[in-house]
Scaffold this active site. Structure first.
Site, PDB file in Angstrom:
ATOM      1  N   LYS A 100      -1.366   4.804  -1.069  1.00  0.00           N
ATOM      2  CA  LYS A 100      -1.160   5.455   0.231  1.00  0.00           C
ATOM      3  C   LYS A 100      -1.054   4.442   1.382  1.00  0.00           C
ATOM      4  O   LYS A 100      -0.030   3.800   1.515  1.00  0.00           O
ATOM      5  CB  LYS A 100      -2.212   6.539   0.429  1.00  0.00           C
ATOM      6  CG  LYS A 100      -2.087   7.609  -0.678  1.00  0.00           C
ATOM      7  CD  LYS A 100      -2.830   8.901  -0.466  1.00  0.00           C
ATOM      8  CE  LYS A 100      -2.378   9.930  -1.495  1.00  0.00           C
ATOM      9  NZ  LYS A 100      -3.341  10.342  -2.467  1.00  0.00           N
ATOM     10  N   TYR A 154      -9.551  13.906  -7.703  1.00  0.00           N
ATOM     11  CA  TYR A 154      -8.207  13.708  -8.251  1.00  0.00           C
ATOM     12  C   TYR A 154      -7.932  12.213  -8.319  1.00  0.00           C
ATOM     13  O   TYR A 154      -8.191  11.491  -7.357  1.00  0.00           O
ATOM     14  CB  TYR A 154      -7.176  14.385  -7.350  1.00  0.00           C
ATOM     15  CG  TYR A 154      -5.734  14.194  -7.790  1.00  0.00           C
ATOM     16  CD1 TYR A 154      -5.271  14.741  -8.987  1.00  0.00           C
ATOM     17  CD2 TYR A 154      -4.838  13.470  -7.005  1.00  0.00           C
ATOM     18  CE1 TYR A 154      -3.950  14.573  -9.379  1.00  0.00           C
ATOM     19  CE2 TYR A 154      -3.508  13.304  -7.392  1.00  0.00           C
ATOM     20  CZ  TYR A 154      -3.065  13.856  -8.580  1.00  0.00           C
ATOM     21  OH  TYR A 154      -1.761  13.694  -8.972  1.00  0.00           O
ATOM     22  N   ASP A 193     -11.995   4.715  -6.648  1.00  0.00           N
ATOM     23  CA  ASP A 193     -10.616   5.126  -6.412  1.00  0.00           C
ATOM     24  C   ASP A 193     -10.457   5.334  -4.911  1.00  0.00           C
ATOM     25  O   ASP A 193     -10.788   6.392  -4.377  1.00  0.00           O
ATOM     26  CB  ASP A 193     -10.290   6.410  -7.186  1.00  0.00           C
ATOM     27  CG  ASP A 193      -8.857   6.870  -6.919  1.00  0.00           C
ATOM     28  OD1 ASP A 193      -8.159   6.226  -6.102  1.00  0.00           O
ATOM     29  OD2 ASP A 193      -8.445   7.877  -7.524  1.00  0.00           O
TER      30      ASP A 193
HETATM   31  C1  LIG Z   1      -3.098  10.427  -4.014  1.00  0.00           C
HETATM   32  C2  LIG Z   1      -4.179   9.986  -4.899  1.00  0.00           C
HETATM   33  C3  LIG Z   1      -3.933   9.433  -6.170  1.00  0.00           C
HETATM   34  C4  LIG Z   1      -2.562   9.409  -6.780  1.00  0.00           C
HETATM   35  O1  LIG Z   1      -1.673   8.615  -6.081  1.00  0.00           O
HETATM   36  P1  LIG Z   1      -0.087   8.862  -6.278  1.00  0.00           P
HETATM   37  O2  LIG Z   1       0.525   7.765  -5.472  1.00  0.00           O
HETATM   38  O3  LIG Z   1       0.192  10.236  -5.776  1.00  0.00           O
HETATM   39  O4  LIG Z   1       0.194   8.731  -7.726  1.00  0.00           O
HETATM   40  C5  LIG Z   1      -5.010   8.923  -6.890  1.00  0.00           C
HETATM   41  N1  LIG Z   1      -6.246   8.977  -6.402  1.00  0.00           N
HETATM   42  C6  LIG Z   1      -6.530   9.502  -5.204  1.00  0.00           C
HETATM   43  C7  LIG Z   1      -7.935   9.497  -4.705  1.00  0.00           C
HETATM   44  C8  LIG Z   1      -5.512  10.038  -4.421  1.00  0.00           C
HETATM   45  O5  LIG Z   1      -5.814  10.611  -3.246  1.00  0.00           O
END
Ligand SMILES: *Cc1c(COP(=O)(O)O)cnc(C)c1O
Length: 425
Positions: free
Chosen positions: A265, A142, A237
């Protein structure tokens, strides 16, 4: 009716599904979502006053636990000087300097407000830099909810059984090539065929949106080599893994220098802050220097920057990650023992301060493996743990998070609760 039930009923009147992000609705596990009124350290309290040991931590950001005094103080101090300027500040330079110091791959960095913005912007930048359109992503990873990334994306989408989302134009999805995670041969085949059209490969270096699946060493090496050989950019990511698995993030564990990195995060310490950065020659293509447009009214928000900075300053203290990793491993070992005694097919695996629990005999290496785990068993376990006062992510496809506030007493209590919960059939 409990207060949680009353609130859920009220929420659904004016908020679609009663929630502002889908997995919060408990759709996959069933039952009523808990509405939280307070968090402190390792604990959260719901609207009915019940206390839980929290292993969600706002889905990762709260690595220090809830309402850490140093973070709250930094936020209060920043807020008193004004909430937003939409103009540069000295504090955002400090944060950028620190990120570039902690991540050698990062020569330049831009701050944004969410992980979705970070990945979406990194993809546009990679396309603008290479002049190519195609993108490789992996099944079950994701990367936020931007159109080109909402193709076979994990967690919330797995939870609802949708491989993708309505509203994503077919033409946009067509430029996204989806491959199985940890499959070197599939990656080689795609690069051999379409290498000259590929702008970027984006990956969760430890996948945490299909439970927890680490990338194998061969897979990591192949991603770096193939992107380099074909002039495509490697995008790590690290929105979830960044400062969660170690101070050098997953790229530090892998010994890899990605071209671009996305953070989110933990980097915002619980406030809306994220970032993307990497090679200077690539980042210099961003406006106002270059032709790739990217902007944000609240980007580099001073209150969010203060929370991020205060958090990172604590993470940098010697021994922080050794203790966090040891505690997370302690939890996984305890859960595994409890499951063995209960005779339940179960695995638990930790990387730094994140962990996965699976109801299957072998730990998964791919999305297909994760899909084959016993989800009904997870759902029973989830609800029994909730009853015991342990809050896990309400989906079998999410990683869990241990914070620095979780004591060995909390962890042992969690294992005792699990020993009972695993007996529920
Ligand atoms: C949570 C997450 C996102 C998206 O971040 P948001 O702040 O919710 O938009 C993108 N990539 C990874 C790997 C994530 O865990």
């Amino acid at each position: 009716m409990s207060k949680n039930e009353q609130l859920f009923e009220r929420a659904r009147q004016h908020i679609p599904g009663g929630v502002n992000s889908p997995v919060r609705a408990f759709g996959s596990v069933g039952g009523t979502p808990r509405f939280f009124s307070k968090g402190e350290g390792a604990y959260v309290w719901d609207a009915d006053g019940k206390r839980y040991i929290d292993y969600v931590g706002s889905w990762g950001p709260l690595i220090l636990g809830h309402a850490h005094p140093a973070v709250i103080e930094a936020v209060e101090r920043a807020a008193r000087n004004g909430l937003s300027f939409g103009a540069p500040t000295e504090a955002e330079i400090d944060l950028a300097d620190l990120l570039c110091e902690l991540l050698p791959s990062m020569q330049q960095v831009r701050l944004v407000s969410s992980g979705t913005e970070a990945t979406m912007s990194a993809i546009r930048l990679a396309r603008g830099f290479t002049g190519r359109d195609k993108l490789i992503k992996f099944e079950g990873c994701y990367h936020g909810h931007a159109d080109s990334l909402l193709v076979k994306a994990g967690s919330g989408l797995l939870t609802f059984g949708n491989p993708s989302s309505a509203g994503v134009p077919a033409a946009v999805a067509a430029d996204t090539i989806v491959l199985p995670y940890n499959d070197v041969a599939a990656l080689q085949a795609v690069f051999a065929e379409q290498g000259s059209q590929i702008a970027a490969l984006i990956v969760e270096p430890v996948a945490g949106n299909m439970n927890l699946v680490p990338a194998s060493a061969e897979f990591v090496a192949a991603m770096r080599q193939l992107t380099q050989d074909h002039g495509a950019l490697l995008i790590y990511d690290e929105v979830m893994t960044g400062f969660r698995v170690g101070l050098g993030c997953a790229q530090g564990l892998h010994g890899i220098t990605p071209d671009l990195t996305c953070l989110g995060k933990v980097v915002g310490g619980g406030m809306p802050l994220a970032a993307f950065g990497g090679r200077a020659d690539v980042m210099n293509k961003l406006a106002p220097l270059g032709p790739v447009y990217q902007a944000g009214t609240l980007s580099g928000n001073p209150v969010a920057v203060a929370a991020g900075m205060a958090t990172l300053n604590i993470l940098r203290q010697p021994g922080f990650y050794a203790q966090l990793a040891a505690n997370t491993q302690l939890l996984c070992d305890g859960l595994t023992d409890a499951a063995r005694q209960a005779g339940v097919a179960f695995c638990a695996r930790a990387v730094g301060g994140m962990f996965g629990v699976y109801f299957s005999a072998e730990p998964p290496a791919s999305y297909a493996d994760v899909m084959a785990s016993d989800r009904a068993a997870f759902n029973r376990f989830f609800h029994a743990m909730l009853e015991e006062g342990v809050y896990l992510a309400p989906s079998a496809f999410e990683a869990g998070f241990v914070s620095f506030s979780h004591t060995t007493v909390d962890l042992r209590q969690t294992v005792e609760s699990a020993a009972k919960a695993l007996l529920v059939r």
